[in-house]
Design a protein around this motif. Structure first.
Motif, PDB file in Angstrom:
ATOM      1  N   ARG A  25       2.480  10.640 -12.302  1.00 35.49           N
ATOM      2  CA  ARG A  25       3.946  10.590 -12.431  1.00 35.49           C
ATOM      3  C   ARG A  25       4.382  10.573 -13.895  1.00 35.49           C
ATOM      4  N   ALA A  26       3.520  10.015 -14.742  1.00 33.27           N
ATOM      5  CA  ALA A  26       3.844   9.966 -16.170  1.00 33.27           C
ATOM      6  C   ALA A  26       3.482  11.275 -16.883  1.00 33.27           C
ATOM      7  N   GLY A  27       2.986  12.259 -16.113  1.00 29.36           N
ATOM      8  CA  GLY A  27       2.689  13.559 -16.714  1.00 29.36           C
ATOM      9  C   GLY A  27       1.232  13.757 -17.096  1.00 29.36           C
ATOM     10  N   GLU A  28       0.353  12.958 -16.521  1.00 30.49           N
ATOM     11  CA  GLU A  28      -1.086  13.156 -16.761  1.00 30.49           C
ATOM     12  C   GLU A  28      -1.717  13.640 -15.465  1.00 30.49           C
ATOM     13  N   PRO A  29      -2.137  14.899 -15.411  1.00 28.97           N
ATOM     14  CA  PRO A  29      -2.775  15.360 -14.171  1.00 28.97           C
ATOM     15  C   PRO A  29      -4.067  14.581 -13.905  1.00 28.97           C
ATOM     16  N   PHE A  30      -4.558  14.644 -12.708  1.00 24.77           N
ATOM     17  CA  PHE A  30      -5.769  13.900 -12.343  1.00 24.77           C
ATOM     18  C   PHE A  30      -6.481  14.646 -11.217  1.00 24.77           C
ATOM     19  N   LEU A  31      -7.817  14.599 -11.243  1.00 21.82           N
ATOM     20  CA  LEU A  31      -8.610  15.216 -10.165  1.00 21.82           C
ATOM     21  C   LEU A  31      -9.389  14.132  -9.431  1.00 21.82           C
ATOM     22  N   VAL A  52       0.652  16.621 -11.445  1.00 26.39           N
ATOM     23  CA  VAL A  52      -0.089  17.132 -10.277  1.00 26.39           C
ATOM     24  C   VAL A  52      -1.394  16.355 -10.099  1.00 26.39           C
ATOM     25  N   LEU A  53      -1.609  15.918  -8.884  1.00 19.92           N
ATOM     26  CA  LEU A  53      -2.881  15.309  -8.507  1.00 19.92           C
ATOM     27  C   LEU A  53      -3.653  16.336  -7.680  1.00 19.92           C
ATOM     28  N   PHE A  54      -4.830  16.690  -8.155  1.00 19.43           N
ATOM     29  CA  PHE A  54      -5.706  17.559  -7.368  1.00 19.43           C
ATOM     30  C   PHE A  54      -6.524  16.633  -6.479  1.00 19.43           C
ATOM     31  N   PHE A  55      -6.331  16.759  -5.179  1.00 19.47           N
ATOM     32  CA  PHE A  55      -7.071  15.907  -4.245  1.00 19.47           C
ATOM     33  C   PHE A  55      -8.132  16.770  -3.575  1.00 19.47           C
ATOM     34  N   CYS A  56      -9.351  16.710  -4.122  1.00 22.53           N
ATOM     35  CA  CYS A  56     -10.429  17.551  -3.610  1.00 22.53           C
ATOM     36  C   CYS A  56     -11.228  16.786  -2.577  1.00 22.53           C
ATOM     37  N   GLU A  57     -11.153  17.278  -1.353  1.00 22.61           N
ATOM     38  CA  GLU A  57     -11.915  16.641  -0.297  1.00 22.61           C
ATOM     39  C   GLU A  57     -13.269  17.334  -0.222  1.00 22.61           C
ATOM     40  N   ASN A  58     -14.271  16.662  -0.757  1.00 21.03           N
ATOM     41  CA  ASN A  58     -15.627  17.214  -0.736  1.00 21.03           C
ATOM     42  C   ASN A  58     -16.268  16.781   0.582  1.00 21.03           C
ATOM     43  N   ASN A  59     -16.195  17.708   1.556  1.00 20.57           N
ATOM     44  CA  ASN A  59     -16.734  17.387   2.890  1.00 20.57           C
ATOM     45  C   ASN A  59     -18.154  17.923   3.050  1.00 20.57           C
TER      46      ASN A  59
END
Ligand SMILES: Cc1ncc(C[n+]2csc(CCOP(=O)(O)OP(=O)(O)O)c2C)c(N)n1
Ligand SMILES: [Mg+2]
Length: 348
Positions: A236-242, A178-185
């Motif tokens: 994709r390799a199983g390492e989440p990222f923010l 899972v990629l957390f895509f935080c849009e800091n607006n």
């Protein structure tokens, strides 16, 4: 341009010119949609609309980094991402008009837009866990990269919700793709970022959950695309990222909001508040990648497409008012049943 904050500087990264032009066209198309939707709302065409003006580079860049097989867990704010992923403008308009189906041909891998803040993050992580189980990996340790990565979109305000922390915790423990895509607006309605958290950044929060995060210049579509692409490789390799994409909401929170009552841009640097389309178009002109008139031509094409989309949306019959109660519960609880009956009676 191409600023990736706190990581490798990608200033020197070469880019494909055609690709760079496509990103600009897509941003112009997103802007045209946003302006048209806002004006339709003002005419009473739909009851409310959450504009994303100023966030086009961030959303178009992130969408371009995703593959078709990836899944997006969006919110009400991420319509530019939806359009860039291939949801027809007609469908986005109809959804705002009360149609339950967001994606009429289901060709784009989307979950429903979340309006309750941060709830989509738990759904996204659950979906990532299912993706791991499908690959025979209970706790990460994937032998093969995930075919479908999960992109969980969120705003800066969502990081104060319990659901955000629970989702981040599960993502770290279960090594979900899972990629957390935080849009800091810069804003959660009227709440500025510095009142949202005392952390130095939003990205740094990933560390507490055992994975990495980083900031990117969200007004540079090339930087966002490259950064998200790299992050997705690890995901994709199983390492989440923010990812914290630093951008700026130029307009109101929604059409019911009056930002003149609270807005003070002085706290945000110019590279964040400056219009991303102007900035990127100027950069591409300087690089000799686009000529004068490119933006105007892209805008004309987008307006043509929108005209047809609005006509197609208008040709649809208005949805039955009672359908707002559908898809919430399998069996409506008595109070909601009474509300539905009352609504239908009034409409009659
Ligand atoms: C659980 C929950 N609490 C409160 C709200 C009211 N609300 C709607 S949008 C919003 C602010 C969200 O800010 P942010 O996460 O930064 O997203 P943005 O609107 O800036 O895209 C709030 C508090 C809500 N929708 N859901
Ligand atoms: Mg926000």
């Amino acid at each position: 341009m191409h600023r990736v904050i706190g990581e490798r500087d990608v200033d020197e990264t070469p880019f494909d010119e055609e690709d760079a032009r496509d990103l600009l066209s897509e941003m112009v198309r997103a802007r045209a949609f946003d302006e048209r939707a806002l004006s339709l709302q003002r005419q009473g065409w739909m009851s409310g609309y959450p504009p994303y003006r100023g966030q086009e580079a961030s959303q178009v860049g992130a969408a371009a980094a995703m593959r078709e097989a990836d899944w997006l867990f969006p919110t009400y704010r991420s319509n530019a991402m939806q359009l860039a992923r291939g949801v027809p403008p007609r469908d986005v308009l109809l959804f705002r008009r009360g149609f339950a189906e967001f994606n009429s041909d289901h060709a784009v891998r989307n979950f429903p837009q979340a309006v309750p803040i941060a709830t989509q993050l738990l759904h996204a992580v659950g979906f990532g866990m299912a993706e791991n189980y499908g690959a025979g990996a209970m706790v990460g340790e994937r032998e093969t990269p995930a075919e479908s990565a999960v992109v969980a979109y969120l705003g800066d305000g969502a990081t104060s919700e319990g659901d955000f922390h629970e989702a981040m915790n599960f993502a770290g423990v279960f090594e979900t793709p899972v990629l957390f895509f935080c849009e800091n607006n810069g804003w959660a309605i009227s709440m500025p970022r510095e009142r949202q958290t005392a952390s130095d950044s939003i990205a740094v929060k990933a560390e507490a959950y055992g994975f990495e995060g980083g900031q990117v210049d969200g007004n540079d579509p090339l930087a966002v695309r490259e950064y998200v692409e790299r992050a997705l490789e690890r995901v994709r390799a199983g390492e989440p990222f923010l990812v914290e994409s630093l951008t700026y909401r130029q307009g109101p929170h929604t059409t019911s909001d009056d930002p003149s009552r609270y807005e003070d841009r002085a706290g945000y640097p110019e590279w964040r508040t400056r219009d991303p389309i102007e900035r990127y178009a100027e950069y591409l002109r300087e690089q000799g990648v686009v000529e004068e008139g490119f933006v105007e031509a892209a805008r004309e094409a987008a307006d043509e497409e929108l005209k047809a989309a609005v006509e197609a949306a208008e040709a649809e019959p208005t949805p039955e008012p009672g359908t707002v109660f559908d898809h919430v519960y399998e069996d409506l609880p008595p109070r909601l049943r009474a509300q539905r009956a009352e609504l239908l009676e009034r409409v009659d």
